[in-house]
Design a protein around this motif. Structure first.
Motif, PDB file in Angstrom:
ATOM      1  N   LEU A   1      11.553  23.969  38.731  1.00  0.00           N
ATOM      2  CA  LEU A   1      11.306  24.565  40.046  1.00  0.00           C
ATOM      3  C   LEU A   1      10.479  23.681  40.969  1.00  0.00           C
ATOM      4  CD1 LEU A   1      10.552  28.271  39.061  1.00  0.00           C
ATOM      5  CD2 LEU A   1      12.653  27.344  40.041  1.00  0.00           C
ATOM      6  N   PHE A   2       9.434  23.057  40.428  1.00  0.00           N
ATOM      7  CA  PHE A   2       8.486  22.333  41.265  1.00  0.00           C
ATOM      8  C   PHE A   2       8.522  20.822  41.101  1.00  0.00           C
ATOM      9  CE2 PHE A   2       6.468  26.488  40.243  1.00  0.00           C
ATOM     10  CZ  PHE A   2       6.646  27.067  41.488  1.00  0.00           C
ATOM     11  N   GLY A   3       9.195  20.331  40.061  1.00  0.00           N
ATOM     12  CA  GLY A   3       9.281  18.894  39.841  1.00  0.00           C
ATOM     13  C   GLY A   3       8.042  18.280  39.207  1.00  0.00           C
ATOM     14  N   ILE A   4       7.112  19.115  38.761  1.00  0.00           N
ATOM     15  CA  ILE A   4       5.883  18.647  38.121  1.00  0.00           C
ATOM     16  C   ILE A   4       5.842  19.218  36.717  1.00  0.00           C
ATOM     17  CG2 ILE A   4       3.362  18.688  38.192  1.00  0.00           C
ATOM     18  CD1 ILE A   4       3.549  19.007  41.207  1.00  0.00           C
ATOM     19  N   GLU A   5       5.501  18.361  35.746  1.00  0.00           N
ATOM     20  CA  GLU A   5       5.435  18.819  34.365  1.00  0.00           C
ATOM     21  C   GLU A   5       4.279  19.790  34.158  1.00  0.00           C
ATOM     22  OE1 GLU A   5       5.244  15.465  31.793  1.00  0.00           O
ATOM     23  OE2 GLU A   5       7.317  14.889  32.206  1.00  0.00           O
ATOM     24  N   CYS A   6       4.452  20.691  33.196  1.00  0.00           N
ATOM     25  CA  CYS A   6       3.378  21.620  32.845  1.00  0.00           C
ATOM     26  C   CYS A   6       2.556  21.034  31.700  1.00  0.00           C
ATOM     27  CB  CYS A   6       3.965  22.974  32.448  1.00  0.00           C
ATOM     28  SG  CYS A   6       4.878  22.963  30.901  1.00  0.00           S
ATOM     29  N   THR A   7       1.548  21.754  31.259  1.00  0.00           N
ATOM     30  CA  THR A   7       0.689  21.255  30.188  1.00  0.00           C
ATOM     31  C   THR A   7       1.388  21.239  28.838  1.00  0.00           C
ATOM     32  OG1 THR A   7      -0.213  23.466  29.858  1.00  0.00           O
ATOM     33  CG2 THR A   7      -1.440  21.976  31.305  1.00  0.00           C
ATOM     34  N   GLY A   8       2.496  21.923  28.722  1.00  0.00           N
ATOM     35  CA  GLY A   8       3.219  21.966  27.456  1.00  0.00           C
ATOM     36  C   GLY A   8       4.438  21.071  27.405  1.00  0.00           C
ATOM     37  N   CYS A   9       4.722  20.376  28.493  1.00  0.00           N
ATOM     38  CA  CYS A   9       5.897  19.503  28.519  1.00  0.00           C
ATOM     39  C   CYS A   9       5.753  18.402  27.473  1.00  0.00           C
ATOM     40  CB  CYS A   9       6.097  18.877  29.894  1.00  0.00           C
ATOM     41  SG  CYS A   9       6.894  19.978  31.061  1.00  0.00           S
ATOM     42  N   GLY A  10       6.756  18.275  26.649  1.00  0.00           N
ATOM     43  CA  GLY A  10       6.763  17.273  25.604  1.00  0.00           C
ATOM     44  C   GLY A  10       6.417  17.819  24.235  1.00  0.00           C
ATOM     45  N   ALA A  11       5.916  19.044  24.161  1.00  0.00           N
ATOM     46  CA  ALA A  11       5.504  19.612  22.875  1.00  0.00           C
ATOM     47  C   ALA A  11       6.700  19.841  21.956  1.00  0.00           C
ATOM     48  CB  ALA A  11       4.733  20.908  23.089  1.00  0.00           C
ATOM     49  N   GLN A  12       7.806  20.315  22.507  1.00  0.00           N
ATOM     50  CA  GLN A  12       8.998  20.543  21.684  1.00  0.00           C
ATOM     51  C   GLN A  12       9.527  19.234  21.120  1.00  0.00           C
ATOM     52  OE1 GLN A  12      12.224  22.928  23.271  1.00  0.00           O
ATOM     53  NE2 GLN A  12      10.810  23.773  24.774  1.00  0.00           N
ATOM     54  N   ARG A  13       9.657  18.254  21.976  1.00  0.00           N
ATOM     55  CA  ARG A  13      10.164  16.956  21.522  1.00  0.00           C
ATOM     56  C   ARG A  13       9.205  16.303  20.532  1.00  0.00           C
ATOM     57  NH1 ARG A  13      10.756  14.234  27.014  1.00  0.00           N
ATOM     58  NH2 ARG A  13       9.260  15.845  27.482  1.00  0.00           N
TER      59      ARG A  13
END
Length: 90
Positions: free
Chosen positions: A9-21
């Motif tokens: 939606l906003f084009g900015i990563e959240c604090t959890g982005c990358g946790a799944q990977r």
């Protein structure tokens, strides 16, 4: 992988982005790559292990340990996010 709604939606990563990977990389044995992608992966894993063990074996100061681990994780997540955003906007 599930897409990040904040990033979509906003084009900015959240604090959890990358946790799944990072979790997938961790289970595949790529330990350094997992840490570089999401630095809090090991501290979150430590918290999860402690919470699981605490279900069966009660520690004397379990509440204080839980709060300490949660604060430790929050600091790592916030610090990594600030560094990521600093590099994102430069």
């Amino acid at each position: 992988m599930l897409p990040c709604l904040n990033r979509s939606l906003f084009g900015i990563e959240c604090t959890g982005c990358g946790a799944q990977r990072a979790a997938v990389m961790l289970f595949q044995g790529e330990f350094v790559s997992a840490f570089l992608l999401y630095p809090a992966i090991y501290s979150l894993l430590g918290l999860a292990v402690f919470l699981f063990i605490d279900l069966f074996y009660k520690f004397r100061h379990a509440y204080s340990i839980k709060i300490g681990l949660i604060i430790f994780n929050a600091v790592i997540i916030a610090g990594a996010y600030i560094i990521k955003m600093f590099h994102f906007f430069n």
